[in-house]
Each structure stands twice: as C-alpha cells, then as structure tokens.
Scaffold this motif. Structure first.
Motif, PDB file in Angstrom:
ATOM      1  N   GLU A 238      51.919  26.455  30.140  1.00 31.06           N
ATOM      2  CA  GLU A 238      53.314  26.460  30.599  1.00 31.06           C
ATOM      3  C   GLU A 238      53.984  25.106  30.381  1.00 31.06           C
ATOM      4  O   GLU A 238      54.515  24.492  31.326  1.00 31.06           O
ATOM      5  CB  GLU A 238      53.388  26.874  32.075  1.00 31.06           C
TER       6      GLU A 238
ATOM      7  N   THR B 242      52.414  31.356  29.361  1.00 28.85           N
ATOM      8  CA  THR B 242      53.743  31.327  29.950  1.00 28.85           C
ATOM      9  C   THR B 242      53.958  32.580  30.781  1.00 28.85           C
ATOM     10  O   THR B 242      53.315  33.608  30.555  1.00 28.85           O
ATOM     11  CB  THR B 242      54.833  31.229  28.864  1.00 28.85           C
TER      12      THR B 242
ATOM     13  N   SER C  46      58.013  24.622  31.467  1.00 28.56           N
ATOM     14  CA  SER C  46      58.567  25.113  32.730  1.00 28.56           C
ATOM     15  C   SER C  46      59.311  24.035  33.514  1.00 28.56           C
ATOM     16  O   SER C  46      60.116  24.351  34.387  1.00 28.56           O
ATOM     17  CB  SER C  46      57.458  25.716  33.592  1.00 28.56           C
TER      18      SER C  46
ATOM     19  N   GLU D 151      59.852  33.165  25.810  1.00 31.89           N
ATOM     20  CA  GLU D 151      58.987  32.237  25.077  1.00 31.89           C
ATOM     21  C   GLU D 151      57.929  33.006  24.292  1.00 31.89           C
ATOM     22  O   GLU D 151      57.637  32.687  23.135  1.00 31.89           O
ATOM     23  CB  GLU D 151      58.312  31.263  26.043  1.00 31.89           C
TER      24      GLU D 151
END
Length: 353
Positions: free
Chosen positions: A159, A191, A162, A196
C-alpha cells in the motif's frame, strides 16, 4: 528476475487461521496486485513472501528456491512500505545508500547503484536534500529508490500510495507503471484500492477472508466475475445488484421487468431466487429491457454524471450517463439495458452462466 510460487500456503496466529491454503503462480516479470477489503489477508500474504511473517503451512518459492526458512535479506526481494521510513537526519543520498553500506558494499558499487536509481526515478537533483525538504511523492520515490538499489529479483509494495493525496496517487501510479516497464522485474503490489489494481496490474488476485476469490487480468475480472463479491469489489461505482427470480424459458424477473438471459450452461430452475447484476454504464437511454428509476441524487462530474436512485421495489441503483445529467431529485426516469450485459448469481453469490 524470478517467478514467485505459493503452494498451499497457510498462516495461523494461535488458534486463528488467517490464510487458508493459498495457491498462486506469479510469472516472471509480471505485475501482480493483491486486492481486497481490510482484513482479507493481503498484507499478511505479502509479508510472508518477504519473510517478515513465518509460514504456518505450505511452501513459498522465489525462482525455484524454497524460501520458508530463508532470512528476508537473502530472499532477493526489495520492499516498499506504506510508511516512507526515511531517516530524517540523512540526505536522500544517505537514505538510499544506507542499506548497502550496512552490508559492506563498496563505496564505488554503492555510488554506481545510487546514480542508476536516481536516474530512473528523476532524483538526481534531490540527492543532497533531507526528507523534510521533499514532497510526499518525492519521499515515496526515495523509498522506491532504496529498494531499487538492492537490485532485487522481486519488488514488493505494501500500500505505498495510501499516505498521498489524490493527485499524487495518480502521478505515482503512472511512475510505478513506468518503472515496471523499464526494469521488467516481477512486482507484487498490495492495495485496497481497486482503481490502483485496475490501472497497474497485468494480473489481479482478489482476496476474501484469507482465501483467493478469483485471479485474472483486470478486464477479465471486471467483465467476467466468478462471484458477486468480485463483481461488487471490482469497478467504481460498484455493480448494481437486484433481487430476481428465474422464470421458464431462460428468463429472469427483477425490479418490475424481465429479461431473457443468453445462458452458456443452461438456466437455473424456474422459481430459483437469484441476484441480478448490472454495471452503471450498461444502463442507457435505449435497450430492449426497460427499467424505471426514481432519482434521489444526481452527481454531476463534468464528463460523466451518476444518478443515484431506487427501483419500484425500493432497491438502490446507480446509473452512469455521459455528460451532464438532466434528471433531478424526485424525478422518475426510464433506462434500458441489453440482456447480454446482465450478470446473474445464485443465493451464495456464485456466478450462474
């Protein structure tokens, strides 16, 4: 570069099983994205590949080598975390080179790798700055550069976007996709953001409750989901789901209308309760199947508009329209659809074809 294979991989914390016998083959040079809601096990699975979590059962292979008992530093992986984890007192040069210096890599080799990574990520002019002098996107590029300098066989991203704002996330998605094209390494990316996943991956692994729900190319999962969970998770806005009932002759009754579905394997028995899925963009002004929608909110986004409304049975529905939506709250509009655009699921969420 190396492929990554997971064979019946399990993870248990005490008496709690969180990963339930996952089998995956991630091809050499591919960009694979693990996606799913919070708590589905995607980060745990990534950390097991990295060696940051032990494996309770099964085998993980990088290349042809089992790595269950191999230390993280010896696995040939480079990992980029959600947090940049940069040393604030060091320059970009110092942060990127720290790992190599700690392992005894020569000054000349460290500088060679530094210049290569800085060139790839356009960090050449920032090497003497400290993290406090960088934007969020620049800091994330430094974290990626630190991983590049290890010259790993496999990149792992947990991730990484983020913490960035919306505009920077879009920019960094483009940069990471370009990085994969230039380097050609196997990349595994975690993710919870399906946008994405759709824009970066050449293969998506959808996880749910520690199990693989479905794998495939982004458009394959979007157009041909195996379960209602995948159909609802992949796509923004999500797929509409309406209660329905199978009818004789291959028909399905739902939301005050009826459609004859082009079944591949034969229709369900008449009277069977089903879920009928339809994407917002497949609800158009024309189409042989007509459906009334009472508009509650019209969301105008310029090039596209979304009408949020309800069917005669008070089921919620989202309609996508190109351009500005003329409908207003409280107005009832009629939309059309093609039967071939319907996706039908049984009561357990399994796709009926």
């Amino acid at each position: 570069m190396s492929r990554v294979d997971l064979e019946a991989v399990r993870k248990r914390f005490g008496a709690l099983d969180v990963i339930h016998g996952v089998d995956l083959a991630i091809e050499d040079g591919s960009f694979c994205v693990f996606v799913g809601p919070s708590g589905c096990g995607k980060s745990t699975l990534l950390r097991m590949i990295a060696g940051l979590e032990s494996v309770s059962g099964g085998t993980i292979r990088i290349g042809s080598r089992p790595v269950n008992d191999v230390e993280p530093a010896a696995r040939g992986i480079g990992m980029v975390f959600q947090s940049y984890a940069l040393y604030p007192h060091m320059t970009v040069r110092g942060n990127m080179g720290f790992g190599l210096r700690a392992t005894g890599t020569s000054r000349a080799e460290t500088e060679r790798r530094l210049q290569r990574a800085a060139g790839i990520l356009q960090l050449d002019s920032l090497l003497d700055r400290k993290p406090a002098q960088l934007s969020g996107g620049q800091r994330q590029r430094v974290a990626i550069g630190r991983a590049i300098m290890r010259e790993p066989e496999v990149f792992l991203f947990d991730e990484p976007l983020s913490n960035l704002d919306a505009e920077l996330r879009v920019q960094m998605r483009v940069e990471i996709a370009g990085l994969h094209r230039r380097l050609g390494n196997t990349m595994i990316y975690v993710t919870h953001d399906q946008t994405e996943a759709m824009t970066l991956a050449d293969r998506i692994v959808v996880l749910r409750g520690g199990r693989v729900e479905q794998t495939g190319a982004p458009l394959e999962l979007y157009d041909d989901p195996a379960t209602a969970f995948v159909a609802g998770f992949i796509g923004s806005p999500r797929m509409n789901f309406l209660r329905g009932t199978a009818e004789p002759g291959g028909g399905v009754a739902f939301a005050g209308t009826r459609a004859t579905v082009p079944w591949r394997s034969g229709p369900p028995a008449p009277g069977t309760p089903v879920q009928v899925g339809i994407r917002p963009e497949h609800l158009r002004d024309d189409g042989p199947v007509r459906l009334a929608v009472t508009v509650e909110v019209a969301e105008q986004l310029g090039g596209v508009s979304y009408l949020y409304g309800t069917t005669p049975g008070a089921e919620r529905l989202v309609v996508e329209r190109r351009g500005l939506a003329a409908a207003r709250a409280g107005e009832t509009v009629t939309v059309g659809l093609e039967p071939r655009d319907l996706r039908v699921f049984d009561g357990e969420g399994r796709r009926l074809r």
